[in-house]
Design an enzyme around this catalytic site. Structure first.
Site, PDB file in Angstrom:
ATOM      1  N   LYS A   8     -22.053 -23.534 -40.131  1.00 16.85           N
ATOM      2  CA  LYS A   8     -23.401 -23.271 -40.628  1.00 16.85           C
ATOM      3  C   LYS A   8     -23.627 -23.981 -41.960  1.00 16.85           C
ATOM      4  CE  LYS A   8     -24.703 -19.218 -39.418  1.00 16.85           C
ATOM      5  NZ  LYS A   8     -24.549 -17.755 -39.404  1.00 16.85           N
ATOM      6  N   ARG A  78     -24.817 -15.127 -45.162  1.00 14.30           N
ATOM      7  CA  ARG A  78     -24.417 -15.279 -43.761  1.00 14.30           C
ATOM      8  C   ARG A  78     -22.997 -15.809 -43.671  1.00 14.30           C
ATOM      9  NH1 ARG A  78     -29.136 -18.774 -41.113  1.00 14.30           N
ATOM     10  NH2 ARG A  78     -29.581 -17.087 -39.703  1.00 14.30           N
ATOM     11  N   GLY A  87     -18.162 -12.586 -33.109  1.00 14.69           N
ATOM     12  CA  GLY A  87     -17.510 -11.314 -33.444  1.00 14.69           C
ATOM     13  C   GLY A  87     -17.620 -10.935 -34.906  1.00 14.69           C
ATOM     14  N   MET A  89     -19.361 -10.638 -38.981  1.00 13.51           N
ATOM     15  CA  MET A  89     -20.589 -10.282 -39.656  1.00 13.51           C
ATOM     16  C   MET A  89     -21.503 -11.491 -39.631  1.00 13.51           C
ATOM     17  SD  MET A  89     -21.666  -9.485 -43.515  1.00 13.51           S
ATOM     18  CE  MET A  89     -22.739 -10.891 -43.682  1.00 13.51           C
ATOM     19  N   ARG A 334     -27.092 -26.225 -34.923  1.00 11.10           N
ATOM     20  CA  ARG A 334     -25.702 -26.362 -34.460  1.00 11.10           C
ATOM     21  C   ARG A 334     -25.748 -26.844 -33.026  1.00 11.10           C
ATOM     22  NH1 ARG A 334     -24.442 -19.843 -34.007  1.00 11.10           N
ATOM     23  NH2 ARG A 334     -26.369 -19.375 -32.938  1.00 11.10           N
ATOM     24  N   HIS A 450     -27.641 -11.151 -27.152  1.00 11.77           N
ATOM     25  CA  HIS A 450     -26.177 -11.255 -27.138  1.00 11.77           C
ATOM     26  C   HIS A 450     -25.635 -11.437 -25.725  1.00 11.77           C
ATOM     27  CE1 HIS A 450     -22.054  -9.569 -27.136  1.00 11.77           C
ATOM     28  NE2 HIS A 450     -21.981 -10.241 -28.267  1.00 11.77           N
ATOM     29  N   SER A 759       9.200 -34.541  -7.851  1.00 11.18           N
ATOM     30  CA  SER A 759       7.976 -33.788  -8.111  1.00 11.18           C
ATOM     31  C   SER A 759       8.388 -32.537  -8.892  1.00 11.18           C
ATOM     32  CB  SER A 759       7.308 -33.408  -6.792  1.00 11.18           C
ATOM     33  OG  SER A 759       6.155 -32.646  -7.065  1.00 11.18           O
ATOM     34  N   CYS A 826       3.747 -30.611  -9.346  1.00  7.44           N
ATOM     35  CA  CYS A 826       3.028 -29.842  -8.328  1.00  7.44           C
ATOM     36  C   CYS A 826       3.048 -28.344  -8.608  1.00  7.44           C
ATOM     37  CB  CYS A 826       3.550 -30.150  -6.931  1.00  7.44           C
ATOM     38  SG  CYS A 826       5.252 -29.636  -6.685  1.00  7.44           S
ATOM     39  N   TYR A 846       1.295 -38.833 -11.146  1.00  5.09           N
ATOM     40  CA  TYR A 846       0.196 -38.030 -10.605  1.00  5.09           C
ATOM     41  C   TYR A 846       0.383 -36.553 -10.923  1.00  5.09           C
ATOM     42  CZ  TYR A 846       3.327 -36.568  -6.809  1.00  5.09           C
ATOM     43  OH  TYR A 846       4.367 -36.043  -6.103  1.00  5.09           O
TER      44      TYR A 846
HETATM   45  C1  PEP Z   1       7.122 -24.790  -8.202  1.00  3.36           C
HETATM   46  O1  PEP Z   1       8.149 -24.113  -8.248  1.00  3.36           O
HETATM   47  O2  PEP Z   1       6.549 -25.233  -9.202  1.00  3.36           O
HETATM   48  C2  PEP Z   1       6.522 -25.122  -6.914  1.00  3.36           C
HETATM   49  C3  PEP Z   1       5.482 -25.932  -6.842  1.00  3.36           C
HETATM   50  O3  PEP Z   1       7.026 -24.510  -5.822  1.00  3.36           O
HETATM   51  P1  PEP Z   1       6.714 -22.997  -5.409  1.00  3.36           P
HETATM   52  O4  PEP Z   1       5.618 -22.514  -6.266  1.00  3.36           O
HETATM   53  O5  PEP Z   1       6.373 -23.053  -3.979  1.00  3.36           O
HETATM   54  O6  PEP Z   1       8.025 -22.335  -5.684  1.00  3.36           O
END
Ligand code: PEP
Ligand code: MG
Length: 871
Positions: A8, A78, A87, A89, A334, A450, A759, A826, A846
């Site tokens: 502000k 303010r 949250g 004053m 703002r 709010h 992976s 993954c 990836y």
């Molecule tokens: C993991 O362990 O990150 C994974 C992708 O395999 P899962 O969640 O199936 O154990």
């Protein structure tokens, strides 16, 4: 100078520098707040003199003197942190008024009614935010006064009336605090300053900071500014506006104002605000004049100013203003909070307008917020039993059980229920309830109330100001359109239409807008990492492709057996006594697997597909109930008792660390054999179908050693040869491994000798790296994050210091052996923006995540690439 002056303060200074009409004032910096908490809530010794000097300078510009009985300077106080913090004053207005200066104000304004009204507002506000006396104490006094006077509106009261109310107010304060309302303006000022700094550590502010990742060390600034008055009469007004529509993002000036009012009147939602522009008034079919019509000169200047501010800040602005006797004053600007939909539209349109670059547009969208765009809306064909309408405060739709308090919302949520939080109005005390609710419904308050502002920020549907609904907190009931609803009854709210509907209603998946596609396209052009999906069903695979997945990074084959008869065959396989019994069960599974894989390969049509060999944690797959046992026993031709015994033998104390992953393929190679056959045969079939060669990536789970991987790999290679011989086809394929155990990270160099890709399974790597069970963490992990032992839930955002280092070690060691090794992730972290940034930093090829998170990952990957470029 946002860090020092707060948002502000910095923006007020900036507006002043731009030559805009800003009332004079000064800012006490966030450093003072830090000092305050480091030094037992005391101030730096020089502060008092500095404040006095600044007050004098402010007064000199405004032509008043603070505390002067004849020509008093009145100020607003303010809070203002680096990030906006509902949250804390917020504001005290009219500070400096007392029994003497109020008379001076009456004289100078020639409007005694205004002066005394201002004084009673000040007493009420100051008592509330500084002295902690609840608003309703004053409202009760005012209401009974009005009853006595037969008055309905505040405007029905005159100066003499307000004097009486003020006397009652002061008596109330004296009664509650056992001391009189402070008359000394300096004492008032220091009280307010202390309250602002004190509010930095109040529970509401702490909750807000925790939810929004704001560090306590930032502190808040205090802004002291000369008052201007929007309540001086019919040529005075106050209002709030956005330079674009914060709900839809449409490029038009959007806002509300009230004639003869102070700021809190607009926010309180008691009087119905008027539209700013004529166009908006006509669209809203409002009878009340727009600002454009009522105050044409101030409006013209306002429109020029808002355009200038948007250009200057290169972002949509949320602006507060006051008109005092026809003269425009800017009180705040703002970056405006907005829905995800609006945020996307604004970013893309601003890039197209040339106001910002495409890179900036990408950087401005919170990837997690895209989630909101992927949320359901009400099926247009569904029947709607509308029981009330309010304002369309925040888009999206949700159904849930009615709860009337934030506490009940939390309890119900903990019990796994979906709830709609129904309140007369919400306050920052309700943040925790709003946070767990699916949607919010209030009977009071406007589009800037709010509930509306916070719900929009949270991306939750909200209907506000549904004034025909009657709520009785005591009996926990509400009535709408003559229907009585109790706590626990189900309603649906449509935040885009402002409707409240009875019962649960069919929802529809959202259509993705042109802006969404545009931004995704820009993101794709910038990101380096590929984004794949974790998918095993054809439906998931199709959704993943629609969302732009560039392949499947994890097909959990055990998930292909959850349905119908399949689970029985899997259970048969697990519970078989010997190889012959297992092969019998596997023979049932083979055709299912083959056609599943073929379909997946077809859908992904040439894109990479990583199929993981079976990894069933036993507790998820063993039959539990007598019914389930009987079913499997019948299918296997054994007695239920015998099967029960076998199941008991297989029971494990720590199934997550038990007989799962490649341990299964080591003990029972015939399982891997069957799966490899199904993959290869499915690949050949899909290749014929689509005319595109399928190169499956086969992944071995839960490896701890090269020898283990090699044994499983040998089974796969063997099967490749067998299928090639049987069919006369050559089958290209890769075999790699999950890296999801600490030992595998350390032995990555040798594992990479035979594994063609890694992976990272960061779910198991987090579980085993931290020694925290994936299934049991919930009972204590919350305390770890609350106490700051861990910065975030490590199953959501990768623990960079620990698990992250393991991943880095494995990546480095793997690359040393096999420089072109393909590395991906993954675990659930593959869809988490912070974790994605980490993956970019260490150069993974990836990330793979659940289909609905693919757009988030695409955007996050682009942002990560931009951030890396900027480093
Ligand atoms: C993991 O362990 O990150 C994974 C992708 O395999 P899962 O969640 O199936 O154990
Ligand atoms: Mg795993």
């Amino acid at each position: 100078m946002r860090d020092l002056l707060g948002g502000k303060g910095a923006n007020l200074a900036e507006m002043a520098n731009l030559g805009l009409p800003v009332p004079p004032g000064f800012t006490i910096t966030t450093e003072v707040c830090t000092y305050f908490y480091k030094n037992g809530k005391s101030y730096p010794p020089e502060l008092e003199a500095d404040v006095n000097a600044a007050l004098e300078a402010t007064g000199a510009i405004a032509g008043h003197v603070f505390g002067d009985p004849v020509n008093p300077l009145l100020v607003s106080v303010r809070s203002g942190a680096r990030a906006s913090m509902p949250g804390m004053m917020d504001t005290v207005l009219n500070l400096g008024l007392n029994d003497v200066t109020v008379e001076a104000l009456a004289q100078s304004s020639g409007n005694a009614r205004f002066a005394y009204d201002s004084y009673r507002r000040f007493i009420q506000m100051y008592s509330n935010v500084v002295l902690n006396i609840d608003h309703h104490e004053f409202e009760t006094i005012l209401d009974s006064f009005k009853d006595r006077k037969d008055a309905t509106l505040d405007t029905d009261l005159d100066a003499a009336d307000w004097k009486e109310v003020i006397a009652d107010y002061k008596a109330k304060v004296a009664e509650m605090l056992a001391e009189p309302f402070p008359q000394d303006p300096k004492a008032q000022l220091w009280g307010a300053i202390g309250a602002v700094f004190g509010s930095w550590m109040n529970p509401r502010a702490e909750t807000y900071r925790r939810l929004n990742g704001i560090p306590a060390s930032w502190g808040t600034a205090v802004n002291v500014q000369a008052m201007v008055f929007g309540n001086m009469g019919e040529t005075s007004a106050t209002g709030v506006a956005f330079t674009r529509d914060p709900s839809t993002g449409e490029n038009l000036l959007y806002g509300e104002f009230l004639i003869n009012a102070q700021g809190e009147d607009v926010v309180a939602g008691i009087r119905t605000p008027q539209n700013i522009t004529e166009a908006a008034r006509i669209a809203a079919r409002s009878e009340k004049p727009s600002m454009e019509a009522a105050l044409p000169e101030a409006f013209a200047e306002f429109r020029r100013t808002t355009a200038l501010l948007e250009k200057h800040y290169r972002d949509m602005q949320d602006i507060e203003f006051t008109v005092e006797n026809g003269k425009l004053w800017m009180l705040q600007t703002r970056s405006g909070k907005r829905t995800s939909k609006a945020s996307l539209r604004i970013a893309v349109e601003m890039a197209n307008e040339g106001l910002i670059t495409r890179e900036e547009a990408i950087a401005r969208i919170d990837p997690a917020a895209l989630d909101q765009l992927l949320h359901p809306t009400i099926d247009p064909k569904a029947e709607r039993k509308i029981v009330a309408t309010g304002l369309p405060a925040s888009p999206g739709a949700a159904s849930g059980e009615i709860v009337f308090s934030s506490e009940d919302a939390e309890t119900a949520k903990a019990a796994g229920k979906a709830v709609i939080l129904v309140r007369i109005e919400t306050s920052p005390d309700d943040i925790h309830g709003m946070n767990v609710a699916e949607g919010i419904l209030t009977t009071r308050g406007g589009m800037t109330s709010h509930a509306a502002v916070v719900a929009r920020g949270m991306g939750k549907p909200c209907v506000s100001g549904a004034g025909t609904i009657r709520i009785d907190y005591k009996t926990e009931k509400m009535t709408a359109a003559g229907v009585e609803f109790s706590k626990g009854d189900i309603i649906t709210i449509d935040g885009a239409a402002g409707q409240v509907l009875q019962g649960e209603i069919a929802m529809q998946k959202p259509e993705l807008s042109g802006e969404f596609q545009a931004l995704m396209g820009w993101a794709d052009a910038i990101r380096r990492m590929a984004v794949r999906a974790n998918a095993e069903t054809p439906q998931d695979a199709r959704i993943a492709r629609q969302f732009g997945a560039e392949g499947i990074g994890l097909c959990r084959t055990e998930h292909m057996f959850f349905e119908g008869d399949r689970i029985i065959a899997v259970r048969e396989m697990i519970l078989a006594d010997d190889e012959a019994g297992r092969r019998k069960a596997l023979a049932k599974l083979l055709p299912m697997q083959r056609s599943d894989f073929a379909e997946l390969f077809e859908i992904m049509s040439g894109l990479p597909v990583t199929i993981r060999l079976l990894d069933p944690p036993l507790h998820e797959f063993l039959p539990q109930s007598d019914e389930e046992i009987a079913e499997v026993a019948a299918s296997m031709g054994v007695s239920a008792d015998a099967l029960k015994r076998r199941a008991a033998e297989l029971h494990e104390f720590n199934p997550m660390l038990g007989f799962r992953g490649c341990r299964l393929a080591i003990a029972f190679p015939e399982i891997a054999e069957m799966q490899a056959r199904a993959i290869f045969e499915g690949a050949i079939a899909a290749g014929k179908q689509t005319g595109r060669v399928v190169t499956p990536e086969i992944m071995v789970p839960l490896v701890i050693a090269k020898a283990e991987f090699d044994l499983v790999r040998a089974t796969i290679d063997q099967m490749a040869q067998t299928v090639a011989k049987e069919t006369g086809e050559t089958i290209p394929y890769h075999v790699g491994t999950m890296i999801e155990l600490p030992r595998a990270c350390l032995r990555a160099a040798e594992i990479a000798e035979t594994a063609e890709f890694f992976s990272f399974g960061t779910n198991d790597l987090t579980q085993t790296g931290l020694g925290i069970s994936r299934d049991d963490a919930a009972s204590f992990l919350g305390r770890y994050t609350a106490k700051g032992i861990l910065p975030a839930d490590p199953f959501v955002t990768i623990d960079q210091d620990g698990v992250g280092e393991l991943v880095e070690i494995a990546a480095e060691r793997g690359r040393k052996t096999r420089p072109d090794i393909k590395l991906g992730i993954c675990g659930e972290h593959g869809g988490d923006p912070h974790s994605i940034a980490f993956c970019e930093k260490i150069g993974l090829s990836y990330v793979s995540c659940s289909p609905f998170r693919v757009p988030i990952a695409r955007l996050a990957a682009a942002q990560a690439a931009l951030a890396k470029k900027g480093d």
